[in-house]
Design an enzyme around this catalytic site. Sequence first.
Site, PDB file in Angstrom:
ATOM      1  N   GLU A 294     -72.179  -0.994   1.154  1.00 21.34           N
ATOM      2  CA  GLU A 294     -72.733   0.241   2.051  1.00 21.34           C
ATOM      3  C   GLU A 294     -72.607  -0.374   3.963  1.00 21.34           C
ATOM      4  O   GLU A 294     -73.548  -0.780   4.306  1.00 21.34           O
ATOM      5  CB  GLU A 294     -74.315   0.788   2.114  1.00 21.34           C
ATOM      6  CG  GLU A 294     -74.790   1.653   2.576  1.00 21.34           C
ATOM      7  CD  GLU A 294     -73.661   2.855   3.000  1.00 21.34           C
ATOM      8  OE1 GLU A 294     -73.011   3.342   1.262  1.00 21.34           O
ATOM      9  OE2 GLU A 294     -72.755   3.683   3.740  1.00 21.34           O
ATOM     10  N   ASP A 334     -68.997  -6.226  11.302  1.00 21.59           N
ATOM     11  CA  ASP A 334     -68.747  -6.514  10.412  1.00 21.59           C
ATOM     12  C   ASP A 334     -69.285  -7.243   9.639  1.00 21.59           C
ATOM     13  O   ASP A 334     -69.443  -8.150  10.115  1.00 21.59           O
ATOM     14  CB  ASP A 334     -67.456  -6.062  10.052  1.00 21.59           C
ATOM     15  CG  ASP A 334     -67.092  -5.382   8.788  1.00 21.59           C
ATOM     16  OD1 ASP A 334     -67.719  -5.515   7.931  1.00 21.59           O
ATOM     17  OD2 ASP A 334     -65.956  -4.383   9.026  1.00 21.59           O
ATOM     18  N   ARG A 336     -69.311  -7.669   6.180  1.00 26.36           N
ATOM     19  CA  ARG A 336     -68.519  -7.748   4.443  1.00 26.36           C
ATOM     20  C   ARG A 336     -68.240  -8.378   4.305  1.00 26.36           C
ATOM     21  O   ARG A 336     -67.839  -9.061   3.093  1.00 26.36           O
ATOM     22  CB  ARG A 336     -67.649  -6.176   4.369  1.00 26.36           C
ATOM     23  CG  ARG A 336     -68.018  -4.605   4.257  1.00 26.36           C
ATOM     24  CD  ARG A 336     -67.442  -3.730   4.368  1.00 26.36           C
ATOM     25  NE  ARG A 336     -66.537  -3.872   5.241  1.00 26.36           N
ATOM     26  CZ  ARG A 336     -65.259  -2.545   5.821  1.00 26.36           C
ATOM     27  NH1 ARG A 336     -65.199  -2.015   5.044  1.00 26.36           N
ATOM     28  NH2 ARG A 336     -64.941  -2.637   6.841  1.00 26.36           N
ATOM     29  N   LYS A 363     -58.948  -6.739   4.750  1.00 23.10           N
ATOM     30  CA  LYS A 363     -58.820  -6.720   3.186  1.00 23.10           C
ATOM     31  C   LYS A 363     -57.361  -7.879   2.682  1.00 23.10           C
ATOM     32  O   LYS A 363     -57.526  -8.080   1.897  1.00 23.10           O
ATOM     33  CB  LYS A 363     -58.903  -5.406   2.519  1.00 23.10           C
ATOM     34  CG  LYS A 363     -60.038  -5.349   2.997  1.00 23.10           C
ATOM     35  CD  LYS A 363     -60.568  -3.395   2.030  1.00 23.10           C
ATOM     36  CE  LYS A 363     -61.686  -3.001   2.202  1.00 23.10           C
ATOM     37  NZ  LYS A 363     -61.722  -1.078   2.361  1.00 23.10           N
TER      38      LYS A 363
END
Length: 423
Positions: A294, A334, A336, A363
Amino acid sequence: MSADGAPPPARSPGGHIRLTSHSAGAEAPQLHWGAPSAAARGPVVGTTTTRAHRNVIGTHSGAYGVYRALAVAAGKLSREHRADLTDTAPTDVIGPHPQWTDPDAIVSLDPWGATVADVFADQIAAGIDIRPTIAVTKAQVILPEVHDAILKGRLSPDGRVLLGTGAALVTKAALEPVWHLPGVAQRFGCSETDLRRVLFEETGGMYPELVTRSDLEVFLPPIGGQTIYIFGDPRALADPGVELTARVHDECNGSDVFGSDICTCRPYLTHAIEECILGAQRGGVGLVAYSRKEGRALGEVTKFLVYNARKRQVGGDTADRYFARTECVAGVQDMRFQELMPDVLHWLGIRKIHRLVSMSNMKYDAITGSGIEVGERVSIPDDLVPADARVEIDAKMAAGYFTPGQVPDADELKKAKGRALDG
Ligand SMILES: [Zn+2]
């Protein structure tokens, strides 16, 4: 503090001390990460009951392990409860794939995690509390955007992938994180010792075994896992000759579930689902891999603070200061870190993604860097970008996100495009 630097263990409700750091003995099954079969690899045992059987740090269910503790504390759940796994077997067979036995290809999940009830039936019958960390089932997903696409003629029900009711047929799997610490350290370019120490310190000393039990190499971290949705035949995912449409999506509850319009998360997700359905109808297969990270893994409190900071700054909400506002609050843009994300793709045996429904360079780099070929990259159609999300998408394109169109220039990025807080 004890001599080895670990804090003293907590007392159980019964009053006696439950040590976690020096309890595993000869009874614990051995783990050999990357071994050629589930039996040779050995079962992941994170039980809290017979502690001599434990061969990992942490416990099952990711973040939900804390709720399990609450249930025990409240007297609602017996510590001794064992899962009855009758009829829980996967609906679809996934693997085994060659990637499962490459110790470096998969480091953040247990590739054998769906089949433990079968493979380790004898050990379970003998009293070892072995639990699945992956569950595979079938479902129908019904989305208003898919209904709308049918009404507008972009999608046609075929009774196979998409029913006349608007429901899409999927195979879905839930995966809990299972980290092989040497492999995770290698992915992040740090030493295993440093990784263990920082994990110990930054969780407030939650897992003393991280620093006291270097012989335990597997950690069940208290974080969210992943869910995958497969449109079409799951076995086709591993065939590079079958067209694969895929999106890897990180959780954004505000947009994904509640339709908040400050970002493109839900429109991009539903666009990907539409592309997955179309791909499966063409004889290919579709995949959405959804990770619980999230707000760029910063959490929703940080995310909402950033929204306020963006909209209150002098000059309004502009793309040129989009990442800076996040960094001001969180210290990073970030968290992630896509390094672990490709593991789920390797679990599925994927070697080629023909159509990657993502503009994220992070990604893309993580997927191709892990050895998976990517063909076409599919950006979000401009008419699906909500007005208030223009700031985000402009900032991301300027920062290197893939776009087949124009990258906004410096003047464009300075224009206030986000709505005011009371707008
Ligand atoms: Zn979002």
